[in-house]
Design a protein around this motif. Structure first.
Motif, mmCIF file in Angstrom:
data_model
loop_
_atom_site.group_PDB
_atom_site.id
_atom_site.type_symbol
_atom_site.label_atom_id
_atom_site.label_comp_id
_atom_site.label_asym_id
_atom_site.label_seq_id
_atom_site.Cartn_x
_atom_site.Cartn_y
_atom_site.Cartn_z
ATOM 1 N N ASP A 1 69.128 -31.556 -56.151
ATOM 2 C CA ASP A 1 70.009 -32.226 -57.112
ATOM 3 C C ASP A 1 69.522 -33.653 -57.341
ATOM 4 O O ASP A 1 68.481 -34.060 -56.809
ATOM 5 C CB ASP A 1 71.456 -32.207 -56.626
ATOM 6 C CG ASP A 1 71.629 -32.942 -55.291
ATOM 7 O OD1 ASP A 1 70.692 -33.695 -54.890
ATOM 8 O OD2 ASP A 1 72.673 -32.774 -54.640
ATOM 9 N N ASP A 2 70.269 -34.411 -58.126
ATOM 10 C CA ASP A 2 69.815 -35.747 -58.504
ATOM 11 C C ASP A 2 69.854 -36.732 -57.348
ATOM 12 O O ASP A 2 69.347 -37.842 -57.455
ATOM 13 C CB ASP A 2 70.648 -36.267 -59.661
ATOM 14 C CG ASP A 2 72.143 -36.283 -59.333
ATOM 15 O OD1 ASP A 2 72.515 -35.874 -58.210
ATOM 16 O OD2 ASP A 2 72.930 -36.678 -60.209
ATOM 17 N N ALA A 3 70.431 -36.351 -56.212
ATOM 18 C CA ALA A 3 70.455 -37.215 -55.035
ATOM 19 C C ALA A 3 69.376 -36.842 -54.029
ATOM 20 O O ALA A 3 69.250 -37.466 -52.976
ATOM 21 C CB ALA A 3 71.818 -37.165 -54.364
ATOM 22 N N GLY A 4 68.598 -35.783 -54.289
ATOM 23 C CA GLY A 4 67.542 -35.360 -53.407
ATOM 24 C C GLY A 4 67.941 -34.313 -52.407
ATOM 25 O O GLY A 4 67.161 -33.973 -51.516
ATOM 26 N N HIS A 5 69.145 -33.745 -52.488
ATOM 27 C CA HIS A 5 69.584 -32.706 -51.570
ATOM 28 C C HIS A 5 69.122 -31.347 -52.078
ATOM 29 O O HIS A 5 69.213 -31.050 -53.275
ATOM 30 C CB HIS A 5 71.115 -32.713 -51.435
ATOM 31 C CG HIS A 5 71.647 -33.977 -50.829
ATOM 32 N ND1 HIS A 5 72.190 -34.998 -51.574
ATOM 33 C CD2 HIS A 5 71.692 -34.405 -49.538
ATOM 34 C CE1 HIS A 5 72.578 -35.987 -50.790
ATOM 35 N NE2 HIS A 5 72.279 -35.654 -49.530
ATOM 36 N N PRO B 1 67.802 -26.055 -44.980
ATOM 37 C CA PRO B 1 67.364 -26.771 -43.774
ATOM 38 C C PRO B 1 68.465 -27.660 -43.226
ATOM 39 O O PRO B 1 69.357 -28.103 -43.951
ATOM 40 C CB PRO B 1 66.174 -27.580 -44.260
ATOM 41 C CG PRO B 1 66.402 -27.750 -45.722
ATOM 42 C CD PRO B 1 67.065 -26.494 -46.182
ATOM 43 N N ALA B 2 68.401 -27.908 -41.925
ATOM 44 C CA ALA B 2 69.419 -28.739 -41.283
ATOM 45 C C ALA B 2 69.357 -30.176 -41.809
ATOM 46 O O ALA B 2 70.382 -30.791 -42.092
ATOM 47 C CB ALA B 2 69.220 -28.713 -39.766
ATOM 48 N N VAL B 3 68.117 -30.698 -41.894
ATOM 49 C CA VAL B 3 67.939 -32.030 -42.481
ATOM 50 C C VAL B 3 67.690 -31.826 -43.962
ATOM 51 O O VAL B 3 66.609 -31.410 -44.378
ATOM 52 C CB VAL B 3 66.765 -32.775 -41.812
ATOM 53 C CG1 VAL B 3 66.594 -34.153 -42.437
ATOM 54 C CG2 VAL B 3 67.000 -32.897 -40.310
ATOM 55 N N ASN B 4 68.671 -32.154 -44.760
ATOM 56 C CA ASN B 4 68.637 -31.716 -46.154
ATOM 57 C C ASN B 4 68.686 -32.904 -47.103
ATOM 58 O O ASN B 4 69.630 -33.073 -47.865
ATOM 59 C CB ASN B 4 69.811 -30.762 -46.426
ATOM 60 C CG ASN B 4 69.703 -30.106 -47.805
ATOM 61 O OD1 ASN B 4 68.654 -30.198 -48.435
ATOM 62 N ND2 ASN B 4 70.781 -29.478 -48.248
ATOM 63 N N ARG C 1 53.271 -31.910 -45.466
ATOM 64 C CA ARG C 1 53.675 -30.880 -44.505
ATOM 65 C C ARG C 1 55.133 -30.508 -44.780
ATOM 66 O O ARG C 1 56.009 -31.356 -44.841
ATOM 67 C CB ARG C 1 53.514 -31.383 -43.080
ATOM 68 C CG ARG C 1 53.704 -30.285 -42.024
ATOM 69 C CD ARG C 1 53.310 -30.782 -40.656
ATOM 70 N NE ARG C 1 51.893 -31.070 -40.567
ATOM 71 C CZ ARG C 1 50.958 -30.136 -40.362
ATOM 72 N NH1 ARG C 1 51.306 -28.854 -40.249
ATOM 73 N NH2 ARG C 1 49.693 -30.487 -40.262
ATOM 74 N N SER C 2 55.363 -29.205 -44.965
ATOM 75 C CA SER C 2 56.705 -28.707 -45.295
ATOM 76 C C SER C 2 57.671 -28.976 -44.142
ATOM 77 O O SER C 2 57.343 -28.739 -42.973
ATOM 78 C CB SER C 2 56.650 -27.212 -45.605
ATOM 79 O OG SER C 2 57.956 -26.694 -45.742
ATOM 80 N N ARG C 3 58.870 -29.451 -44.478
ATOM 81 C CA ARG C 3 59.879 -29.696 -43.464
ATOM 82 C C ARG C 3 60.612 -28.414 -43.058
ATOM 83 O O ARG C 3 61.340 -28.411 -42.072
ATOM 84 C CB ARG C 3 60.895 -30.718 -43.986
ATOM 85 C CG ARG C 3 60.302 -32.107 -44.161
ATOM 86 C CD ARG C 3 61.289 -33.065 -44.782
ATOM 87 N NE ARG C 3 60.693 -34.401 -44.927
ATOM 88 C CZ ARG C 3 61.274 -35.415 -45.565
ATOM 89 N NH1 ARG C 3 62.470 -35.245 -46.133
ATOM 90 N NH2 ARG C 3 60.674 -36.590 -45.653
ATOM 91 N N MET C 4 60.378 -27.348 -43.818
ATOM 92 C CA MET C 4 61.010 -26.070 -43.490
ATOM 93 C C MET C 4 60.076 -25.185 -42.678
ATOM 94 O O MET C 4 60.462 -24.643 -41.644
ATOM 95 C CB MET C 4 61.442 -25.352 -44.782
ATOM 96 C CG MET C 4 62.516 -26.105 -45.583
ATOM 97 S SD MET C 4 62.937 -25.244 -47.112
ATOM 98 C CE MET C 4 63.591 -23.702 -46.470
ATOM 99 N N THR C 5 58.807 -25.066 -43.140
ATOM 100 C CA THR C 5 57.858 -24.166 -42.475
ATOM 101 C C THR C 5 56.857 -24.925 -41.600
ATOM 102 O O THR C 5 56.127 -24.309 -40.824
ATOM 103 C CB THR C 5 57.083 -23.355 -43.514
ATOM 104 O OG1 THR C 5 56.301 -24.264 -44.320
ATOM 105 C CG2 THR C 5 58.042 -22.580 -44.422
ATOM 106 N N HIS C 6 56.809 -26.245 -41.750
ATOM 107 C CA HIS C 6 55.878 -27.093 -41.006
ATOM 108 C C HIS C 6 54.419 -26.776 -41.312
ATOM 109 O O HIS C 6 53.533 -27.048 -40.510
ATOM 110 C CB HIS C 6 56.131 -26.989 -39.492
ATOM 111 C CG HIS C 6 57.531 -27.323 -39.102
ATOM 112 N ND1 HIS C 6 58.060 -28.596 -39.166
ATOM 113 C CD2 HIS C 6 58.549 -26.513 -38.666
ATOM 114 C CE1 HIS C 6 59.316 -28.591 -38.780
ATOM 115 N NE2 HIS C 6 59.659 -27.334 -38.465
#
Length: 552
Positions: free
Chosen positions: A157-161, A171-174, A200-205
């Motif tokens: 979204d427009d806030a980066g979430h 993801p937990a850190v969203n 580096r992907s924060r979901m799959t690393h």
């Protein structure tokens, strides 16, 4: 420097004071500013031997040299041609490999662009509210299953979430507002595809190439970002299919020189830049495509590089094949030809040397005769030199001076240049002989001759013993200032000998000098008349007290 000022540039006065006494000039002490060498000496002409005795040896050597030169030229031409042929083949192979890699990259990005365009249309149609997100989740899963290179498809979204992804859970850190692709689309209104730096992907690393597109609200304001993550392993799996050596290079870059992928794979190089390398600065940045032999700053080895910019995307594909490996076959061929050429050169040289040895053996008698002739000519030159020289001082004698003066007189008449003469007489020399004896007188003349011999004369200048205690100096192409400067230097040089002379008012040996400088006048002057003018100036110097210079 003009010739007429040669001597004036060699002698500089310690004091500029000049005292004029009844047409005579008494100069202050002079000093030599630099050492210019000794008096000119004529070198004897080189003895030329008959070429007939060397003709056979020369012909043998020349024939062998021409044969060797022709052999080296032919083999050199062959090596040169095969080098260019091998280089052209390596360039063709590099170009073909670059085209295959660029087509693969273009297809990958085209699929990603089409997927993102379709998803953007669906999001604009369905909306991105909470009610529509399950449907968008199913749509994202369908797209991800159809494309193996996709690591993830996400909607922010427009806030980066992250609000939608193809994975089962968010993801937990969203919050992805710090990602450069999000910041770029937030600040740029263009609805164009963007290929970002490898992250580096924060979901799959895993390392991914982020391909993103901006979304807008109906009023045109920023609504968020839709992202497709291309796994870097997708390119890695494709690039490993090509059989290349470890010292060759396959790379995919952004237009600014940032490395998206490099094969052989090295994770440390991913994300670095080659913007400062000669390959990028001199070629990639300036041309759309090309083939060049160059180097990378991180890899100093020269390689054959082929590069091309993708037409629709800000991506560059470059292939670098090792020049050392691609030219290995050529080097082996060149080595074989060089060895064969060397063998033939040794054979030709050996045969030629054997023949020349036989020829030299038959010429020994002639060489001995020529050696005797050379010694005779050397003796003749020595006798000729003695005939032109004064035995006491080693200077030229009057006979040689008269011949030189006659030649320079004619030259001055033709060139319209001044001629300088200095006539020198040792003061109170008869009294010197009476006081100290003729042996001391001869030694005195010898020292004066040595002083004159050491003058820094030019090629055509000449110093001679004119007779008794008189010496004469001939200075062609010399003006009055130069001649007077030379005369003062000579007078001072004799004083500096510091030869005691009780019969002289000064207590030491001195000299008087008469100077003539002028342009000979046709029909009036003769060489003898010029000497008479210098002699008149000399007698004027004697009448006025000696140890001075007067000019005619």
């Amino acid at each position: 420097m003009q010739p007429s000022h040669f001597l004036s540039s060699q002698w500089k006065p310690l004091s500029s004071t000049i005292v004029k006494v009844q047409g005579c000039h008494r100069y202050s002490l002079m000093r030599k500013t630099r050492r210019s060498g000794s008096a000119r000496q004529d070198k004897p002409d080189a003895i030329l031997h008959g070429r007939h005795r060397f003709s056979l040896v020369f012909e043998l050597g020349a024939s062998a040299a021409l044969l060797i030169a022709a052999l080296i030229t032919i083999n050199g031409w062959h090596v040169w041609q095969t080098y260019h042929s091998a280089l052209a083949k390596s360039q063709t192979a590099t170009m073909n490999l670059t085209q295959a890699l660029s087509q693969h990259a273009s297809d990958t990005f085209s699929q990603a662009e089409a997927t993102l365009a379709e998803l953007a249309r669906q999001i604009d149609t369905l909306g991105a509210g909470a009610a529509q997100r399950p449907r968008l989740h199913q749509l994202f899963q369908q797209k991800a299953q159809g494309l193996k290179q996709i690591g993830a498809i996400s909607l922010f979204d427009d806030a980066g979430h992250m609000i939608v992804t193809e994975a089962d859970h968010l993801p937990a850190v969203n919050n992805y507002a710090d990602r450069d692709y999000f910041i770029y689309h937030r600040d740029h209104p263009e609805l164009t595809l963007r290929i970002g730096n490898v992250v580096r992907s924060r979901m799959t690393h895993q390392l991914i190439v982020p391909i993103s597109r901006r979304l807008n609200h109906s009023d045109g304001s920023f609504a968020g970002v839709v992202l497709e993550s291309i796994m870097l392993d997708h390119f890695r799996n494709f690039y490993t299919r090509f059989m290349i050596s470890d010292d060759s290079t396959l790379m995919m870059l952004l237009n600014n020189g940032t490395v998206l992928y490099r094969h052989p794979y090295d994770e440390k190089i991913i994300g670095t830049t080659i913007a400062g390398s000669p390959l990028y600065q001199d070629n990639i940045r300036q041309n759309h495509s090309g083939i060049v032999t160059s180097v990378l700053s991180a890899d100093p080895e020269q390689k054959v590089y082929s590069y091309t910019h993708l037409k629709q995307y800000p991506v560059i594909v470059t292939t670098g094949l090792s020049l050392d490996q691609t030219m290995s076959d050529w080097r082996q061929d060149a080595f074989n030809h060089a060895v064969m050429t060397l063998i033939f050169v040794v054979m030709i040289t050996t045969v030629c040397l054997l023949l020349m040895r036989q020829v030299r053996a038959r010429m020994r008698a002639e060489q001995e005769l020529i050696h005797a002739q050379r010694e005779l000519r050397t003796l003749n030159r020595s006798l000729e030199k003695l005939a032109r020289s004064d035995g006491l001082t080693g200077l030229y004698n009057r006979r040689h001076f008269d011949l030189a003066l006659d030649n320079e007189f004619k030259r001055a008449m033709q060139s319209r240049r001044e001629l300088g003469l200095i006539l020198l007489d040792v003061d109170y020399f008869k009294q010197f002989n009476d006081l100290y004896g003729h042996v001391a007188g001869d030694e005195c003349l010898r020292l004066i001759g040595q002083t004159l011999h050491n003058l820094p004369l030019r090629h055509r200048d000449l110093v001679a013993r004119y007779g008794g205690e008189e010496f004469i100096i001939l200075l062609p192409d010399t003006d009055r200032a130069g001649t007077l400067a030379a005369a003062q230097r000579i007078r001072q040089g004799i004083i500096q000998l510091n030869i005691p002379h009780e019969g002289s008012p000064t207590g030491i040996l001195t000299s008087s000098l008469g100077v003539f400088v002028g342009l000979p006048v046709a029909g009036q002057d003769t060489p003898t008349r010029l000497v008479v003018k210098a002699d008149s100036a000399l007698y004027q110097a004697k009448r006025q007290g000696r140890n001075q210079i007067c000019q005619a």
